[in-house]
Design a protein around this motif. Structure first.
Motif, PDB file in Angstrom:
ATOM      1  N   ILE A   1      28.086  38.087  43.758  1.00  0.00           N
ATOM      2  CA  ILE A   1      28.809  39.276  44.185  1.00  0.00           C
ATOM      3  C   ILE A   1      30.166  39.276  43.477  1.00  0.00           C
ATOM      4  O   ILE A   1      30.639  38.242  42.994  1.00  0.00           O
ATOM      5  N   CYS A   2      30.793  40.451  43.419  1.00  0.00           N
ATOM      6  CA  CYS A   2      31.996  40.577  42.594  1.00  0.00           C
ATOM      7  C   CYS A   2      33.128  39.681  43.077  1.00  0.00           C
ATOM      8  O   CYS A   2      33.940  39.197  42.273  1.00  0.00           O
ATOM      9  N   GLU A   3      33.216  39.438  44.387  1.00  0.00           N
ATOM     10  CA  GLU A   3      34.280  38.576  44.899  1.00  0.00           C
ATOM     11  C   GLU A   3      34.153  37.156  44.347  1.00  0.00           C
ATOM     12  O   GLU A   3      35.154  36.535  43.955  1.00  0.00           O
ATOM     13  N   GLN A   4      32.934  36.625  44.308  1.00  0.00           N
ATOM     14  CA  GLN A   4      32.729  35.278  43.765  1.00  0.00           C
ATOM     15  C   GLN A   4      32.962  35.257  42.257  1.00  0.00           C
ATOM     16  O   GLN A   4      33.509  34.292  41.721  1.00  0.00           O
ATOM     17  N   ALA A   5      32.551  36.322  41.581  1.00  0.00           N
ATOM     18  CA  ALA A   5      32.816  36.416  40.143  1.00  0.00           C
ATOM     19  C   ALA A   5      34.310  36.428  39.869  1.00  0.00           C
ATOM     20  O   ALA A   5      34.787  35.850  38.883  1.00  0.00           O
ATOM     21  N   ARG A   6      35.066  37.058  40.769  1.00  0.00           N
ATOM     22  CA  ARG A   6      36.518  37.104  40.584  1.00  0.00           C
ATOM     23  C   ARG A   6      37.135  35.714  40.678  1.00  0.00           C
ATOM     24  O   ARG A   6      38.135  35.419  40.013  1.00  0.00           O
ATOM     25  N   TRP A   7      36.550  34.848  41.518  1.00  0.00           N
ATOM     26  CA  TRP A   7      37.046  33.471  41.586  1.00  0.00           C
ATOM     27  C   TRP A   7      36.928  32.795  40.216  1.00  0.00           C
ATOM     28  O   TRP A   7      37.857  32.105  39.769  1.00  0.00           O
ATOM     29  N   GLN A   8      35.778  32.983  39.567  1.00  0.00           N
ATOM     30  CA  GLN A   8      35.555  32.345  38.265  1.00  0.00           C
ATOM     31  C   GLN A   8      36.487  32.930  37.205  1.00  0.00           C
ATOM     32  O   GLN A   8      36.993  32.212  36.344  1.00  0.00           O
ATOM     33  N   LEU A   9      36.720  34.222  37.277  1.00  0.00           N
ATOM     34  CA  LEU A   9      37.660  34.844  36.352  1.00  0.00           C
ATOM     35  C   LEU A   9      39.071  34.303  36.553  1.00  0.00           C
ATOM     36  O   LEU A   9      39.811  34.074  35.587  1.00  0.00           O
ATOM     37  N   TRP A  10      39.433  34.112  37.799  1.00  0.00           N
ATOM     38  CA  TRP A  10      40.762  33.569  38.127  1.00  0.00           C
ATOM     39  C   TRP A  10      40.961  32.204  37.474  1.00  0.00           C
ATOM     40  O   TRP A  10      42.004  31.944  36.861  1.00  0.00           O
ATOM     41  N   ASP A  11      39.956  31.349  37.595  1.00  0.00           N
ATOM     42  CA  ASP A  11      40.049  30.010  36.997  1.00  0.00           C
ATOM     43  C   ASP A  11      40.128  30.092  35.472  1.00  0.00           C
ATOM     44  O   ASP A  11      40.883  29.352  34.833  1.00  0.00           O
ATOM     45  N   ALA A  12      39.340  30.998  34.886  1.00  0.00           N
ATOM     46  CA  ALA A  12      39.344  31.136  33.427  1.00  0.00           C
ATOM     47  C   ALA A  12      40.676  31.677  32.928  1.00  0.00           C
ATOM     48  O   ALA A  12      41.179  31.248  31.875  1.00  0.00           O
ATOM     49  N   ALA A  13      41.282  32.588  33.675  1.00  0.00           N
ATOM     50  CA  ALA A  13      42.567  33.163  33.252  1.00  0.00           C
ATOM     51  C   ALA A  13      43.665  32.110  33.228  1.00  0.00           C
ATOM     52  O   ALA A  13      44.599  32.188  32.414  1.00  0.00           O
ATOM     53  N   ARG A  14      43.544  31.116  34.095  1.00  0.00           N
ATOM     54  CA  ARG A  14      44.574  30.072  34.137  1.00  0.00           C
ATOM     55  C   ARG A  14      44.470  29.081  32.989  1.00  0.00           C
ATOM     56  O   ARG A  14      45.296  28.172  32.883  1.00  0.00           O
ATOM     57  N   GLN A  15      43.505  29.269  32.113  1.00  0.00           N
ATOM     58  CA  GLN A  15      43.452  28.463  30.897  1.00  0.00           C
ATOM     59  C   GLN A  15      44.456  28.964  29.859  1.00  0.00           C
ATOM     60  O   GLN A  15      44.721  28.268  28.874  1.00  0.00           O
ATOM     61  N   TYR A  16      44.988  30.162  30.079  1.00  0.00           N
ATOM     62  CA  TYR A  16      46.034  30.678  29.204  1.00  0.00           C
ATOM     63  C   TYR A  16      47.386  30.164  29.694  1.00  0.00           C
ATOM     64  O   TYR A  16      47.671  30.180  30.884  1.00  0.00           O
ATOM     65  N   ASP A  17      48.215  29.717  28.768  1.00  0.00           N
ATOM     66  CA  ASP A  17      49.531  29.184  29.124  1.00  0.00           C
ATOM     67  C   ASP A  17      50.455  30.297  29.607  1.00  0.00           C
ATOM     68  O   ASP A  17      50.263  31.467  29.301  1.00  0.00           O
ATOM     69  N   GLY A  18      51.450  29.886  30.368  1.00  0.00           N
ATOM     70  CA  GLY A  18      52.505  30.809  30.748  1.00  0.00           C
ATOM     71  C   GLY A  18      52.307  31.444  32.104  1.00  0.00           C
ATOM     72  O   GLY A  18      51.315  31.215  32.799  1.00  0.00           O
ATOM     73  N   THR A  19      53.295  32.238  32.475  1.00  0.00           N
ATOM     74  CA  THR A  19      53.257  33.003  33.722  1.00  0.00           C
ATOM     75  C   THR A  19      52.754  34.395  33.382  1.00  0.00           C
ATOM     76  O   THR A  19      53.503  35.225  32.866  1.00  0.00           O
ATOM     77  N   ASN A  20      51.483  34.640  33.659  1.00  0.00           N
ATOM     78  CA  ASN A  20      50.837  35.859  33.186  1.00  0.00           C
ATOM     79  C   ASN A  20      50.557  36.825  34.335  1.00  0.00           C
ATOM     80  O   ASN A  20      50.380  36.418  35.485  1.00  0.00           O
ATOM     81  N   LEU A  21      50.490  38.090  33.984  1.00  0.00           N
ATOM     82  CA  LEU A  21      50.149  39.116  34.952  1.00  0.00           C
ATOM     83  C   LEU A  21      48.635  39.304  34.929  1.00  0.00           C
ATOM     84  O   LEU A  21      48.060  39.625  33.881  1.00  0.00           O
ATOM     85  N   LEU A  22      47.994  39.087  36.066  1.00  0.00           N
ATOM     86  CA  LEU A  22      46.536  39.197  36.175  1.00  0.00           C
ATOM     87  C   LEU A  22      46.196  40.516  36.858  1.00  0.00           C
ATOM     88  O   LEU A  22      46.536  40.728  38.026  1.00  0.00           O
ATOM     89  N   TRP A  23      45.527  41.388  36.124  1.00  0.00           N
ATOM     90  CA  TRP A  23      45.152  42.718  36.616  1.00  0.00           C
ATOM     91  C   TRP A  23      43.698  42.645  37.081  1.00  0.00           C
ATOM     92  O   TRP A  23      42.782  42.568  36.275  1.00  0.00           O
ATOM     93  N   CYS A  24      43.472  42.655  38.390  1.00  0.00           N
ATOM     94  CA  CYS A  24      42.143  42.446  38.964  1.00  0.00           C
ATOM     95  C   CYS A  24      41.505  43.798  39.264  1.00  0.00           C
ATOM     96  O   CYS A  24      41.974  44.523  40.153  1.00  0.00           O
ATOM     97  N   THR A  25      40.434  44.117  38.573  1.00  0.00           N
ATOM     98  CA  THR A  25      39.878  45.449  38.659  1.00  0.00           C
ATOM     99  C   THR A  25      38.359  45.401  38.735  1.00  0.00           C
ATOM    100  O   THR A  25      37.742  44.341  38.564  1.00  0.00           O
TER     101      THR A  25
END
Length: 323
Positions: free
Chosen positions: A61-85
């Protein structure tokens, strides 16, 4: 600071080209977590250089997929803006860029961004207004990641959770003038099937009565009249919209439901209020030889319903005022 879009996808070819075009215009990276799509979603994603395509080993379901996206986004360095859509949400890239430029100084780590969330209503020209669940309200859609806050991942079926993890002390900024346009009710037939899919998932999960499930989703049932207003042209600056003719075609949610009918038996789902959908009602009558009898015991006497309606009006007004 990078702007990184997080987008769960499953069979979203009907709208994905429009979504990725919008996101690519104001994001540095667009991360897509694909739930084993069987349409042209992958092919469409390959056309956009900023897209990072992540294949899911299983359909989530999309909520669980969002968890995986969250973890993948944190592989980028820095303080980033995450736009969850979601794929069926569009925002004018011109308005998004203007907001980000104007509010850059306010976007400290941990800041949550709320956008006015508006629903197209039965077509591409109007959106829902008035009062109720589907009228415009402020919804958290993005966060400047402080690398501390995270989702609560303890629920087995985390439906309807906030897409952005928020701590009690999170600062909030409203993206004035950059509304998110939800296309869910642009396709009314598909929308009803999607809501039926949610009912069936929760019913199979167990733990709730049919009346409780039906009551929760009753606000999504077709209404004989709702208040609407024209979409302001500025909201569509830089936005393209999909062809609404697809509303007459079967969706993957419908295919899932029919598969569940085969696995569980159609009468297992009879208590659910899903049979107003023509294809599902026809399928029940074809298999069983009679009309279904959903559980409508949640419908209280008129005085009680009037009181509940008043509470919903109050909550709708409150949602407009309090982020």
């Amino acid at each position: 600071m990078k702007v990184i879009a997080l987008l769960p996808v499953k069979n979203e070819a009907w709208v994905l080209e429009h979504t990725l075009a919008c996101l690519s215009s104001f994001c540095d990276v667009v991360m897509v977590h694909d739930q084993q799509s069987e349409d042209r979603s992958r092919e469409i994603g390959q056309r956009f250089p900023k897209v990072v395509w992540i294949e899911s080993a299983q359909s989530q379901i999309c909520e669980q997929a969002r968890w995986q996206l969250w973890d993948a986004a944190r592989q980028y360095d820095g303080t980033n803006l995450l736009w969850c859509t979601d794929a069926d949400e569009l925002v004018s890239p011109r308005l998004a860029v203007r907001f980000l430029d104007q509010q850059q100084a306010q976007l400290a780590a941990g800041t949550v961004i709320d956008c006015l969330y508006c629903h197209f209503w039965n077509g591409p020209a109007r959106y829902r207004t008035g009062l109720g669940q589907y009228t415009p309200y402020w919804k958290p859609v993005a966060i400047v990641d402080d690398r501390r806050v995270n989702y609560d991942r303890s629920r087995a079926l985390p439906l309807h959770e906030e897409r952005v993890p928020i701590s009690p002390d999170s600062p909030r900024v409203r993206a004035e003038g950059a509304p998110v346009l939800h296309l869910q009710w642009l396709l009314p037939n598909r929308s009803q099937t999607r809501q039926a899919w949610y009912r069936c998932r929760e019913w199979m999960q167990g733990g709730q009565s049919a009346a409780t499930i039906n009551s929760f989703y009753s606000i999504t049932l077709p209404s004989w009249y709702v208040q609407t207003a024209p979409i302001p042209p500025v909201w569509l600056a830089g936005v393209t919209l999909p062809d609404t003719a697809i509303d007459g075609e079967p969706s993957w949610q419908e295919a899932d439901i029919l598969k569940w009918f085969n696995e569980r038996g159609v009468e297992f789902f009879e208590p659910l209020e899903i049979w107003h959908i023509v294809r599902l009602g026809h399928e029940f009558r074809r298999r069983v030889g009679r009309s279904p009898r959903p559980d409508r015991s949640y419908m209280q006497p008129w005085p009680v319903r009037a009181q509940r309606f008043s509470r919903r009006v109050f909550q709708a007004v409150r949602r407009r005022i309090v982020p």
